[in-house]
Structures are given as C-alpha cells and as structure tokens.
Design an enzyme around this catalytic site. Structure first.
Site, PDB file in Angstrom:
ATOM      1  N   CYS A  60       0.837  -1.202   0.000  1.00 35.37           N
ATOM      2  CA  CYS A  60       0.000   0.000   0.000  1.00 35.37           C
ATOM      3  C   CYS A  60       0.876   1.257   0.000  1.00 35.37           C
ATOM      4  O   CYS A  60       2.098   1.188   0.041  1.00 35.37           O
ATOM      5  CB  CYS A  60      -0.888   0.004   1.246  1.00 35.37           C
ATOM      6  N   ALA A  63       3.315   1.514   2.802  1.00 38.43           N
ATOM      7  CA  ALA A  63       4.481   0.660   2.579  1.00 38.43           C
ATOM      8  C   ALA A  63       5.492   1.379   1.684  1.00 38.43           C
ATOM      9  O   ALA A  63       6.698   1.366   1.950  1.00 38.43           O
ATOM     10  CB  ALA A  63       4.070  -0.662   1.941  1.00 38.43           C
ATOM     11  N   ARG A  94      12.803  -5.068   5.703  1.00 40.28           N
ATOM     12  CA  ARG A  94      13.335  -4.752   4.380  1.00 40.28           C
ATOM     13  C   ARG A  94      14.855  -4.811   4.320  1.00 40.28           C
ATOM     14  O   ARG A  94      15.426  -4.784   3.263  1.00 40.28           O
ATOM     15  CB  ARG A  94      12.820  -3.391   3.914  1.00 40.28           C
ATOM     16  N   HIS A 193       5.500   5.939  -2.964  1.00 40.79           N
ATOM     17  CA  HIS A 193       6.800   6.483  -3.389  1.00 40.79           C
ATOM     18  C   HIS A 193       6.632   7.944  -3.798  1.00 40.79           C
ATOM     19  O   HIS A 193       7.408   8.809  -3.405  1.00 40.79           O
ATOM     20  CB  HIS A 193       7.353   5.724  -4.604  1.00 40.79           C
TER      21      HIS A 193
HETATM   22 FE1  ICS Z   1      12.682   0.133  -6.304  1.00 40.74          FE
HETATM   23 MO1  ICS Z   1      10.521  -5.067  -2.335  1.00 40.74          MO
HETATM   24 FE2  ICS Z   1      12.106  -2.342  -6.294  1.00 40.74          FE
HETATM   25 FE3  ICS Z   1      10.857  -0.699  -4.783  1.00 40.74          FE
HETATM   26 FE4  ICS Z   1      13.283  -1.307  -4.283  1.00 40.74          FE
HETATM   27 FE5  ICS Z   1      12.475  -3.254  -2.827  1.00 40.74          FE
HETATM   28 FE6  ICS Z   1      11.285  -4.258  -4.843  1.00 40.74          FE
HETATM   29 FE7  ICS Z   1      10.076  -2.616  -3.314  1.00 40.74          FE
HETATM   30  C1  ICS Z   1      11.681  -2.406  -4.398  1.00 40.74           C
HETATM   31  S1  ICS Z   1      14.122  -1.535  -6.262  1.00 40.74           S
HETATM   32  S2  ICS Z   1      12.549  -5.346  -3.440  1.00 40.74           S
HETATM   33  S3  ICS Z   1      10.788  -0.756  -6.953  1.00 40.74           S
HETATM   34  S4  ICS Z   1      11.769  -4.374  -7.025  1.00 40.74           S
HETATM   35  S5  ICS Z   1      14.366  -2.156  -2.571  1.00 40.74           S
HETATM   36  S6  ICS Z   1       9.218  -4.427  -4.137  1.00 40.74           S
HETATM   37  S7  ICS Z   1      12.392   0.704  -4.221  1.00 40.74           S
HETATM   38  S8  ICS Z   1      10.888  -3.078  -1.333  1.00 40.74           S
HETATM   39  S9  ICS Z   1       9.011  -0.738  -3.550  1.00 40.74           S
END
Ligand code: ICS
Length: 476
Positions: A60, A63, A94, A193
């Site tokens: 979400c 998150a 994480r 994000h």
């Molecule tokens: Fe970028 Mo889990 Fe990506 Fe994002 Fe990053 Fe992580 Fe995954 Fe999540 C990631 S690189 S591993 S899009 S592929 S560290 S889903 S920031 S936390 S939101």
C-alpha cells in the site's frame, strides 16, 4: 523452437485464465503477454486497480512511503502514525542497512508508533501525536528530524497532522515532516513512493546547509542499501574517482535529502520509486540525472562506461582501471558457478525495478529468464523491460497468487525469484526459490562485491541436495 515455445506459452495463458468469470478474465488478459516476434502483441496493461477478490502481492501507499523511501533515513525518527499493526508488521523486514550508533544517530532498527486506540479514532489523535513527537525527541535528542507517516485511520477521521507538524517543528526547531501516505490512497505502494518524494521536495530539498559542488560530486538515487547494496555501489563509483555525497535513501541522512540537488550528476538505480524527485531536481535546479544498473558484470561495465562518459578523461581512465581490476575477478566467479547454472531457467516476480534490472546478472551466469513481472510498475517500466527479454518470455503484471502458481507449474523453471509471500508455496512444491526483495538474509547483490554472493546464492538454491529428498505432500 522459439516459435513453438511462444505459442505454447500463449496457450498456457489462455488455459490459466479460463477459470475466471468472463469480466475478470478480460481484465487479467490485458496484464499478461508473451514476447513474440517483433513484439506484435507484447504490450501489458499496468498500474491499474487489482480485481477485487483476486489475491495480489501488492503493498500500500504507507508501505511505499514509510517502508521504502523514508524508513532508511537513519538520523530521523519515523513515526508510524495510527494503529500498531502497520508499523509492527513492517518493522525491520526490508533489510535496509545503516551505519551509526543505534539510538544515538541511527534510528533505523527502531519502530515508533502512536498505537492508536478506539478513543483516538473517536476524539482524534492530534494531541497524542504532539505528545509522542515530544517524547521521541526527549528520548533521542540527536534526532535531526521527525517524520509522520499516516496510516489509514488518520486520513479517514481527518486528523490535521500538518498543523501538528508545523507547531512541533517551530517548538523543537527541527524538521517535522507530515507524510500523507494513508494506505488506501492509490492502488499499490507506487503512489506511496510519489507521496514520499513530494514530502521530501516540499519540506527538505534546498533547505540544507550551503555546500560547494565539487566537480566529481554525484548522488545515488534509489539504492536503499538492501543487504549493503548501496555500499557496494558507492565503492565502485569512488574507485572511479567520483565523490558520492548523497544516497537516497540507503544509509541516508536528513542532510543528504536537503542537499540532493547539490551534485554534478544524480545516478538513479531504482527509477520507479524516485524518478519524480530526480526530474524535479533537474527542472528546478538543473541537476542532470541518468539511470544505471549495477547487477552483474555485463550491466556494471555498460553503466561504468556510461557514467564515466559524463565526466572527463581522468574519470574515464579511472573507470578503465576499475574494469581492468574487477573483470578478471568476475570472470573467475563466472568460471566457478556457470558450469552449475548454465542453461537453467528462472521466473521472477518482484516490485518495480528488479524484474528487469537483474536479468543481465542471471544471463552472466548462463541462466535464462523465462518469465518476469512487476507488482506495481508503470507502462514506461514495461517499455524498458521488453528489450531485455528473449522472445517467448512470459510477462505478467500484478500477477495473482493463483496465476503465478499455475504459470510456474506449466513452465517448470529451475528457480523462482520472488518474495516472502511466494517463497514457501514454491519450496513446498520442491522448487528452488530465492527471495529477490530481501536477498533471503544475504547480500549485497549490487556491484562487484555483490555478484559473487549472488552467484553463490543461486547455485546454492538450485543445486542443493535437499531437493532430491523433498517432495510436495500431495505428490507422495
Ligand atoms: Fe525500487 Mo521489495 Fe524495487 Fe521498490 Fe526497491 Fe524493494 Fe522491490 Fe520494493 C523495491 S528496487 S525489493 S521498486 S523491485 S528495494 S518491491 S524501491 S521493497 S518498492
């Protein structure tokens, strides 16, 4: 032949979607494709609402804002504002590592929550928020700021966290940053994000102590130091003669966020989570940015040369030295592991970057990605993905638990790379699995430091003798 494989996989898609009612099937059909010749029909719909009732792996907005962007800022106290569960269940998972004295100038390992009760929902939580901001700063006087990450109920009852933040910021003479990342906003962590990027833009960027920009100063954007990734990336850039002054937001400080624009070039690893702020810094301060990829020696080489080309002969020479130093080492890694992994296939399902960024690292080991997909990518991410994939690759957006299980059973890969929600489903089937969010308690996987670990981990997963003695309960 490739043609037959492509046709077979297209049929697999039809067969798997068969179980859905017509409306759901039509919806899901748009999110799945097989890369065919000339990409005749490989467009994938993305960034749209999950069909209610289907099991999604998405997170979400909270998150995306708290867990991903803000959480790794180590000298700030991050308050998960609302009921205890959101903070508790996102606590420490994480693996965004940070250096520093825990509780003194590094608060990453901690969880701060306002622990909403019924009375807070009924009468409002603003008073309580004010109290706990004060308590947190009293307990941890070295904190350089406080962030307030809203959980769903805070938005639903209309609490005014902005005015509390303003008041407390003046009182404490510290940045107190409200982040309106209630989980119900948007359709995945992706909006979180964006909201988190906007909060950095509105409350911190450009407000830091003045600093001269050195001619080799660069920032890393979108490396969250999972298992030490950002440290491995930084090492390469520094050996190239560049000066890494900011990392967003792995092992990051508040000042790095304030001064993100004060660099010659911003280097963006995770485009999905931070393209917003990179664009903003370019538009507002003229700070250029470019993407790079430090997964596996082939991509590292391409990226090093692309980055060095932005600077002068001195940096280019150093870059060549870095390649000359590390590539023989990487060749040794490939010679060690490739015989065990050559020709093996892998299916991936991760968030918004890795499903394409990590393809090259598998290929360096002789492996083939036969299926890949994102939880929350946007169309531009899929456009960047397609050229990296071989014909016949199955592509799935926001794949449901049911679909992924079926696709894996029909494509029979040698390895699945995805997250904690998928791990035990496939391991119980007797299938090798690696967590590609957390690196399965391993890492780093970025850079020259990461590749040997990545190669070892994939070999360990696929060639473990355990698989000979394990059978799914229903297969016995
Ligand atoms: Fe970028 Mo889990 Fe990506 Fe994002 Fe990053 Fe992580 Fe995954 Fe999540 C990631 S690189 S591993 S899009 S592929 S560290 S889903 S920031 S936390 S939101």
């Amino acid at each position: 032949s490739i043609k037959e494989t492509t046709e077979f996989r297209k049929q697999v898609v039809e067969d798997v979607l068969e179980v859905y009612p017509e409306k759901a099937r039509k919806n899901r059909r748009q999110h799945i494709a097989v890369k065919d010749e000339g990409c005749a029909s490989c467009a994938v719909k993305s960034n749209s609402k999950t069909v209610p009732g289907l099991m999604t792996a998405r997170g979400c907005a909270y998150a995306g804002a708290k867990g991903v962007v803000w959480g790794p800022v180590k000298d700030v106290v991050h308050i998960s504002h609302g009921p205890v569960g959101c903070g508790y269940y996102s606590w420490g998972n994480r693996r965004n590592l940070a250096e520093g004295e825990i509780g003194v100038d590094n608060f990453v390992p901690f969880l701060f929550t306002s622990d909403f009760q019924e009375s807070d929902i009924i009468y409002g939580g603003d008073k309580k928020l004010e109290t706990i901001i004060q308590e947190a700063v009293d307990l941890f006087p070295n904190a350089n700021g406080v962030s307030i990450l809203s959980e769903c109920p805070v938005g639903l009852i209309g609490d005014d966290i902005e005015s509390v933040s303003r008041r407390m910021s003046e009182k404490l003479k510290l940045p107190v940053i409200p982040v309106r990342c209630e989980g119900f906003r948007g359709i995945s962590q992706s909006l979180g994000h964006h909201i988190a990027n906007d909060a950095i833009r509105d409350h911190l960027l450009g407000k830091g102590p003045a600093r001269e920009v050195g001619k080799y100063d660069v920032g890393i954007i979108g490396d969250y130091n999972i298992g030490g990734d950002a440290w491995a990336s930084k090492k390469i850039l520094e050996e190239m003669g560049l000066n890494v002054v900011n990392i967003w937001t792995g092992d990051s400080t508040l000042e790095m966020l304030q001064n993100g624009h004060l660099v010659k070039l911003n280097l963006i690893h995770c485009y999905r989570s931070m393209n917003y702020i990179a664009r903003h810094m370019e538009d507002t301060y003229g700070t250029p940015w470019m993407e790079f990829n430090f997964f596996g020696p082939t991509k590292i080489r391409e990226s090093i040369l692309k980055i060095a080309a932005q600077f002068d002969d001195y940096i280019m020479e150093k870059a060549q030295q870095v390649l000359a130093k590390y590539e023989p080492q990487m060749q040794k890694v490939i010679e060690t592991y490739r015989p065990n992994l050559d020709g093996k296939s892998v299916m991936l399902y991760v968030g918004g970057l890795r499903p394409r960024h990590i393809v090259g690292a598998y290929e360096d080991l002789g492996m083939e990605v036969t299926g890949t997909g994102y939880e929350f990518a946007h169309s531009e991410d899929y456009e960047k993905t397609l050229p990296a994939l071989k014909e016949g690759t199955l592509i799935y957006d926001d794949v449901t638990a049911f679909e992924l299980e079926e696709f894996v059973m029909k494509l029979k890969p040698d390895l699945v790379g995805s997250g904690i929600k998928e791990k035990y489903v496939f391991e119980k089937m007797g299938l090798p699995f690696r967590q590609m969010h957390s690196w399965d308690y391993s890492g780093p996987y970025h850079g020259y430091e990461g590749f040997p670990i990545f190669a070892r981990d994939m070999d360990m997963a696929i060639n473990s003798p355990t698989w000979k003695s394990i059978k799914a309960p229903w297969a016995k």
